[in-house]
Write an enzyme that holds these catalytic residues in place. Structure first.
Site, PDB file in Angstrom:
ATOM      1  N   GLU B  50       0.834  -1.205   0.000  1.00 18.66           N
ATOM      2  CA  GLU B  50       0.000   0.000   0.000  1.00 18.66           C
ATOM      3  C   GLU B  50       0.875   1.264   0.000  1.00 18.66           C
ATOM      4  O   GLU B  50       0.548   2.248  -0.674  1.00 18.66           O
ATOM      5  CB  GLU B  50      -0.903  -0.014   1.245  1.00 18.66           C
ATOM      6  CG  GLU B  50      -1.824   1.178   1.340  1.00 18.66           C
ATOM      7  CD  GLU B  50      -1.901   1.732   2.745  1.00 18.66           C
ATOM      8  OE1 GLU B  50      -1.590   1.000   3.707  1.00 18.66           O
ATOM      9  OE2 GLU B  50      -2.254   2.918   2.871  1.00 18.66           O
ATOM     10  N   ASP B  54       0.153   3.886  -3.029  1.00 20.41           N
ATOM     11  CA  ASP B  54      -0.207   5.274  -2.747  1.00 20.41           C
ATOM     12  C   ASP B  54       0.591   6.224  -3.647  1.00 20.41           C
ATOM     13  O   ASP B  54       0.037   7.127  -4.297  1.00 20.41           O
ATOM     14  CB  ASP B  54       0.111   5.487  -1.256  1.00 20.41           C
ATOM     15  CG  ASP B  54       0.121   6.928  -0.830  1.00 20.41           C
ATOM     16  OD1 ASP B  54      -0.778   7.666  -1.239  1.00 20.41           O
ATOM     17  OD2 ASP B  54       1.025   7.314  -0.063  1.00 20.41           O
ATOM     18  N   ASP B 123      -7.203   1.855   1.680  1.00 18.64           N
ATOM     19  CA  ASP B 123      -5.936   1.116   1.751  1.00 18.64           C
ATOM     20  C   ASP B 123      -5.886   0.007   0.701  1.00 18.64           C
ATOM     21  O   ASP B 123      -4.873  -0.193   0.031  1.00 18.64           O
ATOM     22  CB  ASP B 123      -5.768   0.453   3.128  1.00 18.64           C
ATOM     23  CG  ASP B 123      -5.422   1.444   4.224  1.00 18.64           C
ATOM     24  OD1 ASP B 123      -5.189   2.627   3.916  1.00 18.64           O
ATOM     25  OD2 ASP B 123      -5.394   1.030   5.398  1.00 18.64           O
ATOM     26  N   GLU B 126      -5.314   1.181  -2.806  1.00 15.09           N
ATOM     27  CA  GLU B 126      -3.904   1.514  -3.002  1.00 15.09           C
ATOM     28  C   GLU B 126      -3.030   0.266  -3.068  1.00 15.09           C
ATOM     29  O   GLU B 126      -2.106   0.198  -3.882  1.00 15.09           O
ATOM     30  CB  GLU B 126      -3.414   2.427  -1.873  1.00 15.09           C
ATOM     31  CG  GLU B 126      -4.060   3.805  -1.914  1.00 15.09           C
ATOM     32  CD  GLU B 126      -3.660   4.694  -0.757  1.00 15.09           C
ATOM     33  OE1 GLU B 126      -3.783   5.919  -0.880  1.00 15.09           O
ATOM     34  OE2 GLU B 126      -3.231   4.169   0.300  1.00 15.09           O
TER      35      GLU B 126
END
EC number: 3.1.26.3
Lengths: 233, 233
Positions: B50, B54, B123, B126
């Site tokens: 993650e 991101d 989350d 991502e």
């Protein structure tokens, strides 16, 4: 085009970078104060390119850390990234690349000392990266960052971001909550003994002991000692 | 491997995505609560992936906005990016992709309703992107985001982030500070007339007029009208 030939020469000899579209490079080094002072030149300031460069740096640094440190938990990666991708670091990189010499500033900003301001230098580092990404693509930016940024990571310039107490906590809490206590067991007594001594304790076991000139430093040493022991097991 | 075959089928038919390394996909959909409940499986939770995903989303969205809207100033790009790259949006995308159905959660978290929690869904969106990037590279992620995210940008789902008053201000202040005033010139009088009327004024010129059910709405309409007139000049 107002780009200093010295700048182009330095980019080539030091970083093996030759821009195809010099107007991108000029835009990346032009502050709004200069644009406003020279409306006849119809220039763009660096802000749009900086918007992009910021995200380019974030990804290149993230990917590097993700692959370089396969055993670091996310929290540690995030702390390390925040220490690298920040105004202090980027402005230092910009100075190391002599970018401060080549920014196009308005006279007012020049007189206000903008050329040496960290926030501007950080912006310029990002906008340079954005222009390089647009002109040459991801691989050239990676090569530049490998030269300018990664060696400093590997030399430990950002290791302050990964303090030993946090590392120990992350190690111990990998499979659930654990109470960790730092116990002061020795204080300076004489002028010959200026050391504090601290033990770190978890689940009734003394994991490590450390000394330092103050409590915080002693705790860091204790945590570091504990981690080294645990990692050897 | 605990991946639901329905999930793999949906990824293939809906998004033309076939993972080479399924363990990346499994990691991206595994929450720490599940890892802790099944120590024997020696799983990794999604957090490291993650961390990467991101940054991947941030760059892909930034590059898209930079190229799609060459006339937007940096402030507008930043506001639009913030509206797209955020928990609300990413959790909605995750639901639209049915990612919520395939998360591996511990029983406690399941009972606490984590599967429907925006922060978790964000989350997971991502981490899916991070896994896709590691497995298939940037181009496949761009294709996925072109299918799932960009059409919503183009349909105006995030245009609330770019309010007309700010746009007008940016337009007028391109070359320096300008005083902009919104003047209430008409209020609801009868039950038949529920409209507020507002004029927007700069440098002693009425740039536009707008009506709305409250002052704020009328100001937005006035700013929008003014902008349209100015952009036609």
């Amino acid at each position: 085009m107002n780009l200093n030939p010295e700048f182009l020469k330095e980019l080539k000899t030091r970083f093996q970078i030759v821009f195809s579209d010099l107007s991108l490079l000029e835009e990346a080094f032009t502050q709004s104060s200069y644009v406003n002072e020279h409306p006849e030149l119809k220039l763009q300031d660096y802000q749009r390119i900086e918007f992009l460069g910021d995200a380019v740096m974030e990804l290149i640094v993230s990917e590097y850390l993700y692959k370089k440190y396969p055993n670091y938990p996310e929290g540690k990666l995030t702390r390390l990234r925040a220490a690298i991708v920040c105004e202090d670091s980027f402005s230092a990189f910009a100075r190391e690349c002599h970018f401060d010499q080549y920014i196009q500033l308005g006279r007012g900003e020049e007189m206000n000392g903008a050329r040496d301001r960290n926030s501007l230098l950080c912006d310029i580092f990002e906008s340079f990266v954005g222009a390089l990404y647009l002109d040459q693509g991801r691989q050239t930016v990676v090569r530049f960052v490998q030269q300018v940024v990664f060696p400093k990571v590997e030399a430990g310039r950002f290791s302050y971001a990964m303090d030993h107490k946090t590392n120990l906590q992350e190690w111990l809490q990998k499979s659930g909550e654990v109470d960790i206590t730092y116990r002061l067991v020795g204080e300076p007594t004489t002028s010959n003994n200026q050391q504090f001594t601290v033990e770190v304790v978890a689940q009734d076991q003394i994991l490590g002991t450390g000394q330092g000139h103050n409590k915080k430093a002693a705790e860091q040493v204790a945590a570091e000692t504990a981690l080294k022991k645990l990692q050897k097991r």
